[in-house]
Design a protein around this motif. Structure first.
Motif, PDB file in Angstrom:
ATOM      1  N   GLU A   1       0.900  -1.343  -0.020  1.00 49.53           N
ATOM      2  CA  GLU A   1      -0.048  -0.012  -0.038  1.00 49.53           C
ATOM      3  C   GLU A   1       0.805   1.152  -0.045  1.00 49.53           C
ATOM      4  N   ASP A   2       1.840   1.263   0.776  1.00 46.14           N
ATOM      5  CA  ASP A   2       2.652   2.396   0.935  1.00 46.14           C
ATOM      6  C   ASP A   2       3.572   2.578  -0.499  1.00 46.14           C
ATOM      7  N   TYR A   3       4.005   1.548  -1.041  1.00 47.15           N
ATOM      8  CA  TYR A   3       4.741   1.516  -2.472  1.00 47.15           C
ATOM      9  C   TYR A   3       3.762   2.034  -3.511  1.00 47.15           C
ATOM     10  N   LEU A   4       2.498   1.720  -3.732  1.00 46.84           N
ATOM     11  CA  LEU A   4       1.704   1.985  -4.735  1.00 46.84           C
ATOM     12  C   LEU A   4       1.109   3.413  -4.162  1.00 46.84           C
ATOM     13  N   THR A   5       1.043   4.072  -3.030  1.00 44.21           N
ATOM     14  CA  THR A   5       0.618   5.303  -2.708  1.00 44.21           C
ATOM     15  C   THR A   5       1.666   6.153  -3.152  1.00 44.21           C
ATOM     16  N   ASP A   6       2.927   5.834  -2.814  1.00 42.30           N
ATOM     17  CA  ASP A   6       4.086   6.818  -3.286  1.00 42.30           C
ATOM     18  C   ASP A   6       4.212   6.884  -4.761  1.00 42.30           C
ATOM     19  N   ILE A   7       3.813   5.823  -5.587  1.00 42.21           N
ATOM     20  CA  ILE A   7       3.931   5.752  -6.916  1.00 42.21           C
ATOM     21  C   ILE A   7       2.944   6.665  -7.527  1.00 42.21           C
ATOM     22  N   ILE A   8       1.570   6.340  -7.115  1.00 45.50           N
ATOM     23  CA  ILE A   8       0.657   7.053  -7.432  1.00 45.50           C
ATOM     24  C   ILE A   8       0.512   8.454  -7.088  1.00 45.50           C
ATOM     25  N   SER A   9       0.730   8.870  -5.900  1.00 51.93           N
ATOM     26  CA  SER A   9       1.217  10.234  -5.416  1.00 51.93           C
ATOM     27  C   SER A   9       2.112  10.956  -6.453  1.00 51.93           C
ATOM     28  N   GLU A  10       3.103  10.479  -6.774  1.00 56.23           N
ATOM     29  CA  GLU A  10       4.176  10.891  -7.498  1.00 56.23           C
ATOM     30  C   GLU A  10       3.760  11.329  -9.079  1.00 56.23           C
ATOM     31  N   TYR A  11       2.880  10.459  -9.406  1.00 58.68           N
ATOM     32  CA  TYR A  11       2.407  10.401 -10.924  1.00 58.68           C
ATOM     33  C   TYR A  11       1.323  11.352 -10.913  1.00 58.68           C
ATOM     34  N   VAL A  12       0.717  11.681  -9.995  1.00 63.46           N
ATOM     35  CA  VAL A  12      -0.568  12.735  -9.949  1.00 63.46           C
ATOM     36  C   VAL A  12       0.078  13.940  -9.838  1.00 63.46           C
ATOM     37  N   PHE A  13       1.020  14.187  -8.728  1.00 62.08           N
ATOM     38  CA  PHE A  13       1.873  15.431  -8.686  1.00 62.08           C
ATOM     39  C   PHE A  13       2.290  15.852  -9.797  1.00 62.08           C
ATOM     40  N   SER A  14       3.234  14.728 -10.671  1.00 57.94           N
ATOM     41  CA  SER A  14       3.979  15.249 -11.847  1.00 57.94           C
ATOM     42  C   SER A  14       2.682  15.894 -12.971  1.00 57.94           C
ATOM     43  N   ARG A  15       1.647  14.954 -13.034  1.00 55.25           N
ATOM     44  CA  ARG A  15       0.625  15.448 -14.120  1.00 55.25           C
ATOM     45  C   ARG A  15       0.063  17.033 -13.799  1.00 55.25           C
ATOM     46  N   ALA A  16      -0.072  16.943 -12.480  1.00 57.66           N
ATOM     47  CA  ALA A  16      -0.579  18.400 -12.214  1.00 57.66           C
ATOM     48  C   ALA A  16       0.255  19.437 -12.353  1.00 57.66           C
ATOM     49  N   GLN A  17       1.745  19.129 -12.026  1.00 58.88           N
ATOM     50  CA  GLN A  17       2.586  20.257 -12.178  1.00 58.88           C
ATOM     51  C   GLN A  17       2.690  20.441 -13.711  1.00 58.88           C
ATOM     52  N   ILE A  18       2.557  19.449 -14.549  1.00 60.07           N
ATOM     53  CA  ILE A  18       2.959  19.568 -16.071  1.00 60.07           C
ATOM     54  C   ILE A  18       1.284  20.375 -16.452  1.00 60.07           C
ATOM     55  N   GLU A  19       0.152  20.230 -16.094  1.00 60.05           N
ATOM     56  CA  GLU A  19      -0.865  20.905 -16.290  1.00 60.05           C
ATOM     57  C   GLU A  19      -0.790  22.286 -15.868  1.00 60.05           C
ATOM     58  N   LYS A  20      -0.399  22.671 -14.764  1.00 59.42           N
ATOM     59  CA  LYS A  20      -0.425  23.769 -14.278  1.00 59.42           C
ATOM     60  C   LYS A  20       0.588  24.583 -15.176  1.00 59.42           C
ATOM     61  N   LEU A  21       1.856  24.145 -15.664  1.00 56.76           N
ATOM     62  CA  LEU A  21       2.827  24.710 -16.575  1.00 56.76           C
ATOM     63  C   LEU A  21       2.229  24.922 -17.807  1.00 56.76           C
TER      64      LEU A  21
END
Length: 82
Positions: free
Chosen positions: A53-73
């Motif tokens: 659960e921790d592993y998947l949460t870290d990966i999914i959070s990083e993916y979502v954050f990366s996509r949100a940053q790309i969208e913002k930029l």
């Protein structure tokens, strides 16, 4: 040869989540083969899901954050308030 695609996700070791199961089985294919089996950690005859659960949460959070940053930029900047 082309350069490999760079990773956009954190470099988290799967060794912290999965344990490789050692075996001597063969698939019987004509081409070279490698069969690797993995399992989750076990405690009291049950799988331990917390590290998964921790592993998947870290990966999914990083993916979502990366996509949100790309969208913002990619949003146009509004300079009208300056």
């Amino acid at each position: 040869m082309r350069n490999p695609i760079s990773r956009s996700l954190p470099d988290v070791s799967m060794d912290s989540v999965f344990t490789e199961v050692m075996h001597h089985e063969k698939l019987g294919l004509r081409n070279p083969e490698q069969l690797r089996l993995f399992r989750l950690q076990i405690s009291n005859n049950a799988f331990v899901y917390t590290s998964l659960e921790d592993y998947l949460t870290d990966i999914i959070s990083e993916y979502v954050f990366s996509r949100a940053q790309i969208e913002k930029l990619s949003q146009p900047v509004d300079y009208s308030y300056c």
